[in-house]
Design a protein around this motif. Structure first.
Motif, mmCIF file in Angstrom:
data_model
loop_
_atom_site.group_PDB
_atom_site.id
_atom_site.type_symbol
_atom_site.label_atom_id
_atom_site.label_comp_id
_atom_site.label_asym_id
_atom_site.label_seq_id
_atom_site.Cartn_x
_atom_site.Cartn_y
_atom_site.Cartn_z
ATOM 1 N N LEU A 92 -69.845 7.037 23.061
ATOM 2 C CA LEU A 92 -70.991 6.414 22.396
ATOM 3 C C LEU A 92 -70.790 6.431 20.888
ATOM 4 O O LEU A 92 -70.322 7.428 20.324
ATOM 5 N N ARG A 93 -71.175 5.342 20.254
ATOM 6 C CA ARG A 93 -71.174 5.249 18.796
ATOM 7 C C ARG A 93 -72.610 5.374 18.326
ATOM 8 O O ARG A 93 -73.538 4.888 18.979
ATOM 9 N N VAL A 94 -72.803 6.012 17.190
ATOM 10 C CA VAL A 94 -74.146 6.275 16.676
ATOM 11 C C VAL A 94 -74.338 5.497 15.379
ATOM 12 O O VAL A 94 -73.480 5.531 14.492
ATOM 13 N N TYR A 95 -75.491 4.817 15.285
ATOM 14 C CA TYR A 95 -75.798 3.986 14.125
ATOM 15 C C TYR A 95 -77.177 4.335 13.575
ATOM 16 O O TYR A 95 -78.090 4.655 14.340
ATOM 17 N N LEU A 96 -77.313 4.241 12.267
ATOM 18 C CA LEU A 96 -78.616 4.395 11.635
ATOM 19 C C LEU A 96 -79.482 3.178 11.928
ATOM 20 O O LEU A 96 -78.985 2.054 11.989
ATOM 21 N N THR A 97 -80.772 3.397 12.081
ATOM 22 C CA THR A 97 -81.729 2.303 12.194
ATOM 23 C C THR A 97 -82.381 2.113 10.830
ATOM 24 O O THR A 97 -82.154 2.906 9.897
ATOM 25 N N ASP A 98 -83.221 1.094 10.708
ATOM 26 C CA ASP A 98 -83.960 0.894 9.457
ATOM 27 C C ASP A 98 -84.832 2.108 9.158
ATOM 28 O O ASP A 98 -84.957 2.523 8.003
ATOM 29 N N GLN A 99 -85.419 2.692 10.190
ATOM 30 C CA GLN A 99 -86.240 3.889 9.995
ATOM 31 C C GLN A 99 -85.381 5.057 9.499
ATOM 32 O O GLN A 99 -85.815 5.846 8.665
ATOM 33 N N GLY A 100 -84.155 5.159 10.008
ATOM 34 C CA GLY A 100 -83.235 6.200 9.539
ATOM 35 C C GLY A 100 -82.875 6.009 8.076
ATOM 36 O O GLY A 100 -82.821 6.957 7.299
ATOM 37 N N ARG A 101 -82.664 4.757 7.681
ATOM 38 C CA ARG A 101 -82.350 4.466 6.276
ATOM 39 C C ARG A 101 -83.548 4.766 5.372
ATOM 40 O O ARG A 101 -83.397 5.270 4.263
ATOM 41 N N SER A 102 -84.740 4.472 5.870
ATOM 42 C CA SER A 102 -85.960 4.783 5.119
ATOM 43 C C SER A 102 -86.097 6.296 4.930
ATOM 44 O O SER A 102 -86.439 6.779 3.843
ATOM 45 N N ALA A 103 -85.822 7.043 5.984
ATOM 46 C CA ALA A 103 -85.888 8.505 5.895
ATOM 47 C C ALA A 103 -84.867 9.026 4.895
ATOM 48 O O ALA A 103 -85.152 9.967 4.139
ATOM 49 N N LEU A 104 -83.680 8.427 4.864
ATOM 50 C CA LEU A 104 -82.657 8.843 3.902
ATOM 51 C C LEU A 104 -83.124 8.645 2.466
ATOM 52 O O LEU A 104 -82.885 9.493 1.609
ATOM 53 N N GLN A 105 -83.783 7.525 2.213
ATOM 54 C CA GLN A 105 -84.293 7.270 0.862
ATOM 55 C C GLN A 105 -85.314 8.332 0.475
ATOM 56 O O GLN A 105 -85.283 8.875 -0.629
ATOM 57 N N GLU A 106 -86.216 8.641 1.391
ATOM 58 C CA GLU A 106 -87.213 9.673 1.108
ATOM 59 C C GLU A 106 -86.546 11.041 0.955
ATOM 60 O O GLU A 106 -86.929 11.827 0.081
ATOM 61 N N LEU A 107 -85.546 11.328 1.775
ATOM 62 C CA LEU A 107 -84.809 12.590 1.653
ATOM 63 C C LEU A 107 -84.181 12.732 0.275
ATOM 64 O O LEU A 107 -84.261 13.796 -0.345
ATOM 65 N N ARG A 108 -83.549 11.658 -0.197
ATOM 66 C CA ARG A 108 -82.934 11.702 -1.528
ATOM 67 C C ARG A 108 -83.959 12.030 -2.600
ATOM 68 O O ARG A 108 -83.708 12.812 -3.504
ATOM 69 N N GLU A 109 -85.123 11.390 -2.514
ATOM 70 C CA GLU A 109 -86.177 11.622 -3.506
ATOM 71 C C GLU A 109 -86.676 13.062 -3.440
ATOM 72 O O GLU A 109 -86.867 13.711 -4.478
ATOM 73 N N VAL A 110 -86.891 13.577 -2.236
ATOM 74 C CA VAL A 110 -87.366 14.951 -2.064
ATOM 75 C C VAL A 110 -86.325 15.940 -2.584
ATOM 76 O O VAL A 110 -86.656 16.897 -3.293
ATOM 77 N N ILE A 111 -85.068 15.720 -2.251
ATOM 78 C CA ILE A 111 -84.005 16.628 -2.693
ATOM 79 C C ILE A 111 -83.872 16.601 -4.207
ATOM 80 O O ILE A 111 -83.720 17.651 -4.847
ATOM 81 N N GLN A 112 -83.975 15.421 -4.802
ATOM 82 C CA GLN A 112 -83.908 15.328 -6.264
ATOM 83 C C GLN A 112 -85.078 16.082 -6.903
ATOM 84 O O GLN A 112 -84.907 16.806 -7.882
ATOM 85 N N GLU A 113 -86.266 15.928 -6.334
ATOM 86 C CA GLU A 113 -87.439 16.644 -6.845
ATOM 87 C C GLU A 113 -87.244 18.160 -6.743
ATOM 88 O O GLU A 113 -87.551 18.906 -7.679
ATOM 89 N N LEU A 114 -86.697 18.626 -5.616
ATOM 90 C CA LEU A 114 -86.455 20.058 -5.447
ATOM 91 C C LEU A 114 -85.366 20.558 -6.382
ATOM 92 O O LEU A 114 -85.460 21.670 -6.904
ATOM 93 N N GLU A 115 -84.346 19.751 -6.607
ATOM 94 C CA GLU A 115 -83.286 20.120 -7.564
ATOM 95 C C GLU A 115 -83.878 20.335 -8.949
ATOM 96 O O GLU A 115 -83.566 21.305 -9.631
ATOM 97 N N GLN A 116 -84.735 19.399 -9.352
ATOM 98 C CA GLN A 116 -85.359 19.510 -10.672
ATOM 99 C C GLN A 116 -86.242 20.746 -10.745
ATOM 100 O O GLN A 116 -86.228 21.466 -11.747
ATOM 101 N N GLN A 117 -87.001 21.016 -9.689
ATOM 102 C CA GLN A 117 -87.872 22.193 -9.671
ATOM 103 C C GLN A 117 -87.047 23.483 -9.708
ATOM 104 O O GLN A 117 -87.362 24.411 -10.433
ATOM 105 N N ALA A 118 -85.977 23.515 -8.918
ATOM 106 C CA ALA A 118 -85.141 24.717 -8.854
ATOM 107 C C ALA A 118 -84.456 25.006 -10.189
ATOM 108 O O ALA A 118 -84.240 26.167 -10.546
ATOM 109 N N GLN A 119 -84.138 23.949 -10.949
ATOM 110 C CA GLN A 119 -83.428 24.132 -12.213
ATOM 111 C C GLN A 119 -84.336 24.000 -13.424
ATOM 112 O O GLN A 119 -83.855 23.858 -14.553
ATOM 113 N N LYS A 120 -85.636 24.077 -13.169
ATOM 114 C CA LYS A 120 -86.605 24.025 -14.270
ATOM 115 C C LYS A 120 -86.266 25.130 -15.275
ATOM 116 O O LYS A 120 -85.942 26.249 -14.895
#
Length: 144
Positions: A92-120
Motif C-alpha cells: 500500500l502507498r500512503v498519500y496526504l489528503t487535503d485535510q492532512g495538508r491543512s493539518a500540516l499548515q496548522e502544525l507549522r503555525e503551532v510549532i513556530q508559536e511554541l518555538e518563539q515562546q520557548a526561546q522568549k
C-alpha cells in the motif's frame, strides 16, 4: 560534566520534548482527532508523498504494526488515504489528503508559536548556540 549533571540535562531535554508534544496536541483545536504521535507521519509524507507503509515505518523508526494502526486511525479521520501500489498489489502507498495538508499548515503555525515562546528572552546568539549544541548532541547519539 559529572553524571548527575548529565542525567539532569538529558532529563530536561526529555521533558522539553514531551511538553512540546503535549502543547502541540493541546493547540490543535481544529484537529482534535489527530493523536500526539501522528504529526511526524504527516511531516514524513509531506517530504515524500506516496510512500509505502514499510518505508514509513523505517523512516519513523516504528514497527510496521504500529504504523498500520496509526494509518487506520488517520485514514478514518481523513488525513491520509492508502492505495494499492500499481507495481506491487501486496503493498500500500500512503498519500496526504487535503485535510492532512491543512493539518500540516496548522502544525507549522503551532510549532513556530511554541518555538518563539520557548526561546522568549533568548538573544539571537543564544538561540544559535542552543541549536548548535542540540545538533552536536544528536550527532553524538547517532554515532553511539
Amino acid at each position: 560534566m559529572n553524571p548527575v549533571q548529565n542525567d539532569r540535562l538529558m532529563g530536561q531535554l526529555s521533558e522539553l520534548v514531551k511538553l512540546k508534544r503535549y502543547k502541540v496536541h493541546e493547540k490543535l483545536v481544529n484537529h482534535p482527532e489527530l493523536y500526539p504521535g501522528q504529526p511526524p507521519l504527516l511531516f514524513q509524507l509531506e517530504r515524500e508523498d506516496g510512500q509505502s507503509q514499510k518505508n514509513l515505518a523505517e523512516q519513523l523508526k516504528r514497527s510496521p504494526a504500529t504504523v498500520t494502526v496509526m494509518l487506520k486511525r488517520m485514514e478514518s479521520s481523513g488525513y491520509v488515504r492508502r492505495e494499492a501500489d500499481p507495481k506491487d498489489m501486496r503493498s500500500l502507498r500512503v498519500y496526504l489528503t487535503d485535510q492532512g495538508r491543512s493539518a500540516l499548515q496548522e502544525l507549522r503555525e503551532v510549532i513556530q508559536e511554541l518555538e518563539q515562546q520557548a526561546q522568549k528572552d533568548f538573544t539571537p546568539e543564544e538561540s544559535e548556540i542552543m541549536s548548535a549544541l542540540a545538533q552536536r548532541m544528536l550527532q553524538n547519539l547517532r554515532e553511539a
